[in-house]
Scaffold this motif. Structure first.
Motif, PDB file in Angstrom:
ATOM      1  N   LEU A   1     -15.034 -94.784 -85.567  1.00 16.98           N
ATOM      2  CA  LEU A   1     -14.751 -93.373 -85.743  1.00 16.98           C
ATOM      3  C   LEU A   1     -16.093 -92.673 -85.898  1.00 16.98           C
ATOM      4  O   LEU A   1     -16.870 -93.009 -86.796  1.00 16.98           O
ATOM      5  CB  LEU A   1     -13.899 -93.152 -86.999  1.00 16.98           C
TER       6      LEU A   1
ATOM      7  N   GLU B   1     -14.347 -99.937 -87.211  1.00 19.36           N
ATOM      8  CA  GLU B   1     -12.949-100.194 -87.505  1.00 19.36           C
ATOM      9  C   GLU B   1     -12.771-101.195 -88.641  1.00 19.36           C
ATOM     10  O   GLU B   1     -11.915-101.029 -89.496  1.00 19.36           O
ATOM     11  CB  GLU B   1     -12.219-100.684 -86.252  1.00 19.36           C
TER      12      GLU B   1
ATOM     13  N   LEU C   1     -13.192 -99.231 -91.715  1.00 14.97           N
ATOM     14  CA  LEU C   1     -12.139 -98.238 -91.866  1.00 14.97           C
ATOM     15  C   LEU C   1     -10.882 -98.828 -92.476  1.00 14.97           C
ATOM     16  O   LEU C   1     -10.270 -98.241 -93.354  1.00 14.97           O
ATOM     17  CB  LEU C   1     -11.752 -97.652 -90.504  1.00 14.97           C
TER      18      LEU C   1
ATOM     19  N   ALA D   1      -6.611 -99.670 -86.055  1.00 14.55           N
ATOM     20  CA  ALA D   1      -6.260 -98.249 -86.058  1.00 14.55           C
ATOM     21  C   ALA D   1      -5.452 -97.931 -84.803  1.00 14.55           C
ATOM     22  O   ALA D   1      -5.768 -98.406 -83.716  1.00 14.55           O
ATOM     23  CB  ALA D   1      -7.528 -97.402 -86.106  1.00 14.55           C
TER      24      ALA D   1
ATOM     25  N   LEU E   1      -4.832 -91.117 -85.289  1.00 11.70           N
ATOM     26  CA  LEU E   1      -5.621 -90.330 -86.235  1.00 11.70           C
ATOM     27  C   LEU E   1      -5.068 -88.914 -86.264  1.00 11.70           C
ATOM     28  O   LEU E   1      -4.686 -88.375 -85.224  1.00 11.70           O
ATOM     29  CB  LEU E   1      -7.079 -90.320 -85.780  1.00 11.70           C
TER      30      LEU E   1
ATOM     31  N   HIS F   1      -5.460 -84.957 -88.609  1.00 10.35           N
ATOM     32  CA  HIS F   1      -6.001 -84.149 -89.704  1.00 10.35           C
ATOM     33  C   HIS F   1      -4.854 -83.370 -90.343  1.00 10.35           C
ATOM     34  O   HIS F   1      -4.264 -82.501 -89.715  1.00 10.35           O
ATOM     35  CB  HIS F   1      -7.054 -83.174 -89.176  1.00 10.35           C
TER      36      HIS F   1
ATOM     37  N   VAL G   1      -8.908 -87.092 -92.913  1.00  7.47           N
ATOM     38  CA  VAL G   1      -8.056 -87.496 -91.802  1.00  7.47           C
ATOM     39  C   VAL G   1      -7.132 -88.615 -92.274  1.00  7.47           C
ATOM     40  O   VAL G   1      -7.449 -89.349 -93.211  1.00  7.47           O
ATOM     41  CB  VAL G   1      -8.854 -87.977 -90.558  1.00  7.47           C
TER      42      VAL G   1
ATOM     43  N   ILE H   1      -5.299 -92.084 -90.930  1.00  7.64           N
ATOM     44  CA  ILE H   1      -5.423 -93.105 -89.897  1.00  7.64           C
ATOM     45  C   ILE H   1      -4.235 -94.041 -90.032  1.00  7.64           C
ATOM     46  O   ILE H   1      -4.034 -94.652 -91.087  1.00  7.64           O
ATOM     47  CB  ILE H   1      -6.738 -93.900 -90.037  1.00  7.64           C
TER      48      ILE H   1
ATOM     49  N   VAL I   1     -14.040 -87.789 -94.167  1.00  4.55           N
ATOM     50  CA  VAL I   1     -14.979 -88.016 -93.068  1.00  4.55           C
ATOM     51  C   VAL I   1     -16.409 -87.638 -93.435  1.00  4.55           C
ATOM     52  O   VAL I   1     -17.350 -88.105 -92.798  1.00  4.55           O
ATOM     53  CB  VAL I   1     -14.547 -87.290 -91.766  1.00  4.55           C
TER      54      VAL I   1
END
Length: 194
Positions: free
Chosen positions: A5, A21, A24, A35, A38, A40, A48, A50, A62
């Motif tokens: 990301l 990833e 994440l 993932a 995604l 927002h 965000v 995920i 983020v």
């Protein structure tokens, strides 16, 4: 890009952070996952959501790259850990629609980590897209992945109004309601000319 990301400062046109990833999805992982989607959420500044193949949904800042919260499958009425296939903001603040590979749809309140409503397609009809009407009518449309089906749900009555089994022969990638209008726009796979 390659399982990462990237966060960009648009005004400077430069990447300010890259999250791999593995980093994440490490938080709250038992068997690991990848993932899948995604989103927002409205009013969540610099955050965000995920979705992952193991059914988790993570809230990530983020700016800092830190996990804020992990929504576990059991709290989202997903005990089998079915993969998250789509996320969509509902008109209600803090509530998002979560579509799963097993056809289940969960409306989940992020602020209190509690599911508000669960709906379901037929078995094996993965949910590829969700769209909420924004004209004051409590309607949700869900699309069934490669089957091309569209399902229309009345949220207040918690019932399916109708289903169109073969709405599109090659499946539906996503659906959108025009803001403030009862007009639905489906996005279909690109057709190829041979």
């Amino acid at each position: 890009e390659g399982g990462a990301l990237s966060v960009w400062a648009v005004s400077e046109l430069q990447r300010v952070r890259e999250l791999r990833e593995g980093t994440l999805l490490a938080e709250g992982a038992e068997g690991g996952g990848r993932a899948t989607v995604l989103m927002h959420p409205n009013t969540y500044l610099n955050k965000v959501l995920i979705g992952a193949t193991d059914g988790r949904v993570l809230l990530l800042n983020v700016n800092t790259g830190k996990h804020i919260y992990v929504f576990h499958p059991n709290n989202m009425l997903n005990p089998s850990g079915s993969a998250v296939t789509c996320l969509e903001q509902s008109p209600a603040l803090d509530v998002v629609g979560i579509g799963h590979a097993d056809g289940r749809i969960v409306l989940h309140n992020l602020r209190v980590d509690r599911s508000v409503l669960t709906l379901s397609h037929e078995e094996g009809d993965a949910c590829s897209s969700l769209a909420f009407r924004t004209d004051g009518v409590s309607v949700l449309v869900s699309a069934g992945g490669t089957s091309g089906a569209l399902h229309v749900w009345h949220l207040e009555k918690r019932t399916r109004l109708t289903s169109i089994p073969d709405a599109h022969h090659n499946g539906v990638l996503s659906t959108y309601f025009v803001r403030g209008q009862p007009l639905l726009i489906p996005r279909l796979p690109r057709r190829r000319l041979w």
